[in-house]
Design a protein around this motif. Structure first.
Motif, PDB file in Angstrom:
ATOM      1  N   LEU A 148      -3.041 -15.975   1.207  1.00 25.18           N
ATOM      2  CA  LEU A 148      -2.508 -14.627   0.996  1.00 25.18           C
ATOM      3  C   LEU A 148      -1.044 -14.523   1.389  1.00 25.18           C
ATOM      4  CD1 LEU A 148      -5.480 -12.476   2.339  1.00 25.18           C
ATOM      5  CD2 LEU A 148      -4.734 -12.674  -0.037  1.00 25.18           C
ATOM      6  N   ALA A 205      -6.977   1.137  -4.394  1.00 27.41           N
ATOM      7  CA  ALA A 205      -7.932   0.158  -4.913  1.00 27.41           C
ATOM      8  C   ALA A 205      -7.234  -0.796  -5.885  1.00 27.41           C
ATOM      9  CB  ALA A 205      -9.090   0.866  -5.603  1.00 27.41           C
ATOM     10  N   GLN A 240     -15.121  -4.530  -7.335  1.00 29.13           N
ATOM     11  CA  GLN A 240     -14.145  -3.527  -6.933  1.00 29.13           C
ATOM     12  C   GLN A 240     -14.486  -2.932  -5.572  1.00 29.13           C
ATOM     13  OE1 GLN A 240     -12.899  -0.973  -9.954  1.00 29.13           O
ATOM     14  NE2 GLN A 240     -11.873   0.506  -8.607  1.00 29.13           N
ATOM     15  N   PHE A 261      -3.635  -7.578  -4.689  1.00 36.08           N
ATOM     16  CA  PHE A 261      -3.322  -8.325  -3.473  1.00 36.08           C
ATOM     17  C   PHE A 261      -4.304  -9.448  -3.228  1.00 36.08           C
ATOM     18  CE2 PHE A 261      -0.818  -8.726   0.242  1.00 36.08           C
ATOM     19  CZ  PHE A 261      -1.652  -9.160   1.250  1.00 36.08           C
ATOM     20  N   PHE A 262      -5.573  -9.139  -3.375  1.00 37.88           N
ATOM     21  CA  PHE A 262      -6.596 -10.139  -3.080  1.00 37.88           C
ATOM     22  C   PHE A 262      -6.990 -10.960  -4.307  1.00 37.88           C
ATOM     23  CE2 PHE A 262      -7.177  -9.206   1.247  1.00 37.88           C
ATOM     24  CZ  PHE A 262      -7.126  -7.833   1.425  1.00 37.88           C
ATOM     25  N   LEU A 294     -12.832  -4.466   1.635  1.00 32.90           N
ATOM     26  CA  LEU A 294     -12.097  -5.546   2.285  1.00 32.90           C
ATOM     27  C   LEU A 294     -10.707  -5.085   2.685  1.00 32.90           C
ATOM     28  CD1 LEU A 294     -11.707  -8.430   3.143  1.00 32.90           C
ATOM     29  CD2 LEU A 294     -11.280  -9.084   0.781  1.00 32.90           C
ATOM     30  N   ALA A 295     -10.033  -4.389   1.794  1.00 33.84           N
ATOM     31  CA  ALA A 295      -8.695  -3.910   2.110  1.00 33.84           C
ATOM     32  C   ALA A 295      -8.730  -2.939   3.296  1.00 33.84           C
ATOM     33  CB  ALA A 295      -8.083  -3.224   0.891  1.00 33.84           C
ATOM     34  N   TRP A 346      -7.157  -3.614   6.864  1.00 34.66           N
ATOM     35  CA  TRP A 346      -6.217  -2.609   7.372  1.00 34.66           C
ATOM     36  C   TRP A 346      -6.573  -2.182   8.794  1.00 34.66           C
ATOM     37  CZ3 TRP A 346      -1.846  -0.436   5.568  1.00 34.66           C
ATOM     38  CH2 TRP A 346      -1.477   0.822   6.020  1.00 34.66           C
ATOM     39  N   GLU A 400     -13.593  -5.282  -2.780  1.00 29.86           N
ATOM     40  CA  GLU A 400     -12.177  -5.363  -2.446  1.00 29.86           C
ATOM     41  C   GLU A 400     -11.685  -4.097  -1.771  1.00 29.86           C
ATOM     42  OE1 GLU A 400     -11.312  -8.333  -6.158  1.00 29.86           O
ATOM     43  OE2 GLU A 400     -10.379  -6.351  -6.112  1.00 29.86           O
ATOM     44  N   GLU A 401     -12.226  -3.008  -2.179  1.00 30.44           N
ATOM     45  CA  GLU A 401     -11.837  -1.772  -1.531  1.00 30.44           C
ATOM     46  C   GLU A 401     -12.245  -1.804  -0.065  1.00 30.44           C
ATOM     47  OE1 GLU A 401     -11.919   2.894  -2.769  1.00 30.44           O
ATOM     48  OE2 GLU A 401     -13.333   1.493  -3.626  1.00 30.44           O
ATOM     49  N   SER A 419       0.832  -1.200   0.000  1.00 28.06           N
ATOM     50  CA  SER A 419       0.000   0.000   0.000  1.00 28.06           C
ATOM     51  C   SER A 419       0.867   1.250   0.000  1.00 28.06           C
ATOM     52  CB  SER A 419      -0.913  -0.031   1.231  1.00 28.06           C
ATOM     53  OG  SER A 419      -1.757   1.067   1.247  1.00 28.06           O
ATOM     54  N   ALA A 423      -5.112  -3.198  -3.922  1.00 31.91           N
ATOM     55  CA  ALA A 423      -5.935  -4.200  -3.239  1.00 31.91           C
ATOM     56  C   ALA A 423      -6.413  -5.260  -4.235  1.00 31.91           C
ATOM     57  CB  ALA A 423      -7.126  -3.527  -2.559  1.00 31.91           C
ATOM     58  N   ASP A 424      -6.779  -4.827  -5.428  1.00 31.40           N
ATOM     59  CA  ASP A 424      -7.155  -5.772  -6.482  1.00 31.40           C
ATOM     60  C   ASP A 424      -6.081  -6.826  -6.661  1.00 31.40           C
ATOM     61  OD1 ASP A 424      -9.005  -3.892  -9.021  1.00 31.40           O
ATOM     62  OD2 ASP A 424      -9.627  -4.981  -7.220  1.00 31.40           O
TER      63      ASP A 424
END
Lengths: 140, 140
Positions: B137, A112, B4, A118-119, B10-11, B15, B7-8, A25, A115-116
């Motif tokens: 992960l 964003a 999207q 990463f996950f 989720l991140a 965090w 995931e946003e 990040s 994160a895309d």
DNA sequence: AAAGATAGTGAGGTTACCTCACTATGAGGC
DNA sequence: GCCTCATAGTGAGGTAACCTCACTATCTTT
């Protein structure tokens, strides 16, 4: 594998993954020329709008004095403006500048995208499950 | 809710949770009188045994110069000892002292207890599921 | 009006990294 | 053996991201 060992391993794994997420990040916003703490602050301002430094500090869960410093840094980069709070002459309102709005949006997009990536290794079901579990942990 | 956005969120949630875990982890070792970075270092030494500063730095993913500093701090607290590496006169081996071993064990226990509390709100199935997803992960 | 609380910030501090430069040592090639 | 390049650790100096304490000005409550 006993419950205690599960949790110890889980905490360590969680820790390792979160450190990787944090590092990536940070790298994703580095081209924008702002630091992680500054990115956090403008993220709060983008989401919640203009606010006092004390409120910003609460959002960020840092000491008010530290809030002053991050605002100093952002102001120096012309990303925020300070103005007197009309309701209380002790207080200062912090507002994103137009440039700050742009940078805040760029941060959001960079985060964003990261994160895309990463996950991405998780399929949709795992992602949903993770989000569900994380939300359980998120509650105070 | 699009992928999207999932995931946003989720991140961000990930965090927030990891920041809480980190904060609580720090608090759990604070009574032991060492700092988070020092705790990390002695954790590596406890798990992997005596090693060169360069190796320790690699484990910690920090610059070698920073490895020197954390070893300095630990040595100052008599938690580690430096000794010449018999295989290479440029190098130094770092070893936990007996006191360091005790503190390392105390750190492990404090961390485990904190993790217990943190993940306690999850039932066994969720914990297992989380561990499974996290391990996905975790892989590079 | 006085007392207590609050908002922001100056001053000073710690922690946790970093880069660059240097010395001593080791490895490899000729 | 000599030379060149690489390596290990550390001195020097730097940044970022917090923190506490103290102070002034302002607000709120009694």
């Amino acid at each position: 594998m006993g419950a205690q060992e599960d949790e110890e391993t889980l905490a360590e794994a969680f820790w390792a993954v979160s450190r990787r997420l944090r590092h990536r990040s940070h790298e994703s916003i580095s081209p924008l020329g702002i630091t992680p703490a500054q990115a956090r602050a403008i993220g709060v301002l983008r989401r919640h709008g203009s606010m006092r430094i004390s409120t910003l500090s609460e959002h960020l869960r840092i000491a008010p004095r530290s809030g002053t410093e991050v605002v100093d840094a952002l102001q120096e980069r012309a990303l925020v403006q300070r103005s007197p709070d009309p309701d209380d002459r002790r207080a200062v309102l912090v507002t994103l500048s137009p440039q700050g709005e742009e940078v805040a949006e760029a941060v959001r997009r960079a985060r964003a995208a990261e994160a895309d990536l990463f996950f991405d290794r998780l399929d949709e079901a795992d992602r949903t499950e993770l989000a569900r579990i994380i939300s359980l942990l998120r509650r105070p």
